[in-house]
Design a protein around this motif. Structure first.
Motif, PDB file in Angstrom:
ATOM      1  N   GLU A 208       1.008  -1.318   0.048  1.00 49.97           N
ATOM      2  CA  GLU A 208      -0.015   0.018   0.057  1.00 49.97           C
ATOM      3  C   GLU A 208       0.550   1.321   0.057  1.00 49.97           C
ATOM      4  O   GLU A 208       0.411   2.278  -0.575  1.00 49.97           O
ATOM      5  CB  GLU A 208      -0.743  -0.011   1.176  1.00 49.97           C
ATOM      6  N   MET A 209       1.910   1.228   0.735  1.00 53.01           N
ATOM      7  CA  MET A 209       2.763   2.389   0.744  1.00 53.01           C
ATOM      8  C   MET A 209       3.576   2.735  -0.527  1.00 53.01           C
ATOM      9  O   MET A 209       3.670   3.872  -0.907  1.00 53.01           O
ATOM     10  CB  MET A 209       3.988   2.254   1.787  1.00 53.01           C
ATOM     11  N   LYS A 210       3.638   1.663  -1.292  1.00 45.98           N
ATOM     12  CA  LYS A 210       4.663   1.741  -2.626  1.00 45.98           C
ATOM     13  C   LYS A 210       3.536   2.240  -3.581  1.00 45.98           C
ATOM     14  O   LYS A 210       3.728   3.249  -4.510  1.00 45.98           O
ATOM     15  CB  LYS A 210       4.818   0.220  -3.030  1.00 45.98           C
ATOM     16  N   LEU A 211       2.043   1.782  -3.347  1.00 49.06           N
ATOM     17  CA  LEU A 211       1.200   2.462  -4.367  1.00 49.06           C
ATOM     18  C   LEU A 211       0.985   3.779  -4.034  1.00 49.06           C
ATOM     19  O   LEU A 211       0.741   4.776  -4.888  1.00 49.06           O
ATOM     20  CB  LEU A 211      -0.364   1.670  -4.060  1.00 49.06           C
ATOM     21  N   VAL A 212       0.768   4.343  -2.712  1.00 49.19           N
ATOM     22  CA  VAL A 212       0.795   5.447  -2.159  1.00 49.19           C
ATOM     23  C   VAL A 212       1.847   6.537  -2.863  1.00 49.19           C
ATOM     24  O   VAL A 212       1.467   7.452  -3.442  1.00 49.19           O
ATOM     25  CB  VAL A 212       0.571   5.911  -0.751  1.00 49.19           C
ATOM     26  N   TYR A 213       2.911   6.096  -3.058  1.00 43.89           N
ATOM     27  CA  TYR A 213       4.109   6.950  -3.415  1.00 43.89           C
ATOM     28  C   TYR A 213       3.980   7.059  -4.954  1.00 43.89           C
ATOM     29  O   TYR A 213       4.181   7.952  -5.563  1.00 43.89           O
ATOM     30  CB  TYR A 213       5.509   6.315  -2.652  1.00 43.89           C
ATOM     31  N   ASN A 214       3.859   5.962  -5.418  1.00 43.87           N
ATOM     32  CA  ASN A 214       3.888   5.783  -7.122  1.00 43.87           C
ATOM     33  C   ASN A 214       2.967   6.582  -7.507  1.00 43.87           C
ATOM     34  O   ASN A 214       3.062   7.308  -8.792  1.00 43.87           O
ATOM     35  CB  ASN A 214       4.175   4.289  -7.569  1.00 43.87           C
ATOM     36  N   ASN A 215       1.592   6.378  -6.990  1.00 46.31           N
ATOM     37  CA  ASN A 215       0.596   7.247  -7.651  1.00 46.31           C
ATOM     38  C   ASN A 215       0.463   8.535  -7.398  1.00 46.31           C
ATOM     39  O   ASN A 215      -0.784   9.263  -7.642  1.00 46.31           O
ATOM     40  CB  ASN A 215      -0.553   6.545  -7.214  1.00 46.31           C
ATOM     41  N   GLU A 216       1.267   9.104  -6.197  1.00 45.95           N
ATOM     42  CA  GLU A 216       1.396  10.463  -6.014  1.00 45.95           C
ATOM     43  C   GLU A 216       0.140  10.964  -5.435  1.00 45.95           C
ATOM     44  O   GLU A 216      -0.435  11.885  -5.748  1.00 45.95           O
ATOM     45  CB  GLU A 216       1.749  11.394  -7.038  1.00 45.95           C
ATOM     46  N   ARG A 217      -0.350   9.992  -4.578  1.00 43.19           N
ATOM     47  CA  ARG A 217      -1.735  10.436  -3.926  1.00 43.19           C
ATOM     48  C   ARG A 217      -1.747  11.399  -2.802  1.00 43.19           C
ATOM     49  O   ARG A 217      -2.730  11.947  -2.473  1.00 43.19           O
ATOM     50  CB  ARG A 217      -2.401   8.789  -3.610  1.00 43.19           C
ATOM     51  N   ALA A 223      10.073  10.908   0.095  1.00 45.72           N
ATOM     52  CA  ALA A 223      10.478   9.678  -0.171  1.00 45.72           C
ATOM     53  C   ALA A 223       9.285   8.728   0.063  1.00 45.72           C
ATOM     54  O   ALA A 223       8.136   8.962   0.777  1.00 45.72           O
ATOM     55  CB  ALA A 223      11.518   9.415   0.910  1.00 45.72           C
ATOM     56  N   GLU A 224       9.508   7.306  -0.575  1.00 47.52           N
ATOM     57  CA  GLU A 224       8.434   6.358  -0.392  1.00 47.52           C
ATOM     58  C   GLU A 224       8.592   6.038   1.187  1.00 47.52           C
ATOM     59  O   GLU A 224       9.509   5.837   1.874  1.00 47.52           O
ATOM     60  CB  GLU A 224       8.975   5.283  -0.828  1.00 47.52           C
ATOM     61  N   PRO A 225       7.227   5.739   1.822  1.00 48.66           N
ATOM     62  CA  PRO A 225       7.239   5.672   3.014  1.00 48.66           C
ATOM     63  C   PRO A 225       7.717   4.164   3.596  1.00 48.66           C
ATOM     64  O   PRO A 225       7.804   3.294   2.593  1.00 48.66           O
ATOM     65  CB  PRO A 225       5.569   5.360   3.391  1.00 48.66           C
TER      66      PRO A 225
END
Length: 289
Positions: A208-217, A223-225
């Motif tokens: 989920e943290m990767k999705l949040v960072y990559n999608n710039e939500r 930095a990525e969480p």
């Protein structure tokens, strides 16, 4: 009217008692004093402008140049005025030793009666010169957290998140936590029940943290969480810590949004978020009779 005339007559009588040479001497002293004071004022103003320009251009004070320039220029101005007074008083028959004695007594009296004020001013000078914090920074001082609204020689004024204004004497400031240097860090602790597979929970959170960072939500994230792992084995939950670097002042809002996103993902995955529980054991005593 009669009282005015009487006062005028007394003044003429007192003047007539002076010798013409004495009057000329007093006039000469007044002229010298006025000229010296005028020159001192002019030099003081020129020095203030010169010092202000020098301090503003100096890289060391670039983050807060106006405040530091004003304080330094005022100190220089006071020193020039003091120098002029020391040179004018001997004209009136006051010796340099008397000036030193009076200054020493005054310094002692001021030092005894205004120790806290002097301490506050010295602390304020070092706060400004060392660039510990500037107006607009978010800091924690003396247990109060908020944005710096004003920095003076004696006090620092900060406004906390609840809108209250705290005025703190600079002499009381021993430790400053500045949250406006470079970046902030958002930290979120997530609790899950002991019945959950902890490795699965960690994998879900990392995804989920990767999705949040990559999608710039979320805005403000640098930095990525990082899902750091198990932070604590609590009374009713296993606590997992997540952290991420963010822009200055964005950490609180980012933490709120991360909690919201994590809760929705855990609910989607069927992972239970615990609530405080207490197990009570009831012991029955047997009747011996």
């Amino acid at each position: 009217r009669s009282e005015v005339m009487e006062a005028f007559e007394v003044l003429l009588k007192n003047l007539s008692s002076y010798d013409i040479n004495d009057v000329a001497d007093i006039i000469a002293k007044l002229v010298v004093t006025m000229v010296a004071v005028s020159i001192g004022i002019v030099i003081s103003r020129i020095a203030k402008k010169f010092v202000t320009k020098i301090v503003v251009k100096h890289n060391r004070f670039s983050s807060n140049p106006k405040t530091m320039a004003s304080v330094t220029a005022s100190i220089v101005s006071y020193l020039i005025i003091f120098f002029v007074i020391c040179n004018v008083l001997p004209v009136w028959g006051i010796s340099a030793s008397s000036i030193v004695a009076i200054g020493g007594a005054a310094s002692l009296a001021i030092g005894v009666g205004a120790q806290d004020v002097i301490k506050d001013m010295l602390s304020g000078f070092f706060i400004l010169s060392e660039n510990q914090y500037v107006i607009g920074d978010v800091v924690t001082i003396d247990g109060y957290t908020g944005k710096v609204e004003a920095i003076g020689m004696r006090t620092t004024r900060i406004r906390s998140l609840d809108g209250n204004v705290h005025i703190i004497p600079n002499g009381r400031i021993s430790v400053v936590t500045n949250m406006s240097k470079g970046f902030n860090r958002a930290i979120v602790d997530v609790g899950v029940t002991y019945d959950e597979d902890i490795d699965r929970v960690l994998a879900v959170l990392r995804d989920e943290m990767k999705l949040v960072y990559n999608n710039e939500r979320l805005t403000g994230m640098i930095a990525e969480p990082s899902v750091l792992g198990v932070e604590e084995l609590g009374d009713s939950s296993v606590v997992i810590r997540i952290s991420t670097d963010c822009e200055i002042g964005e950490n609180w809002q980012l933490e709120r949004e991360l909690r919201r996103i994590i809760k929705k993902r855990l609910e989607k995955e069927g992972i239970e978020i615990p609530f405080p529980q207490r197990v009570i054991h009831i012991k029955e005593e047997k009747d011996e009779h």
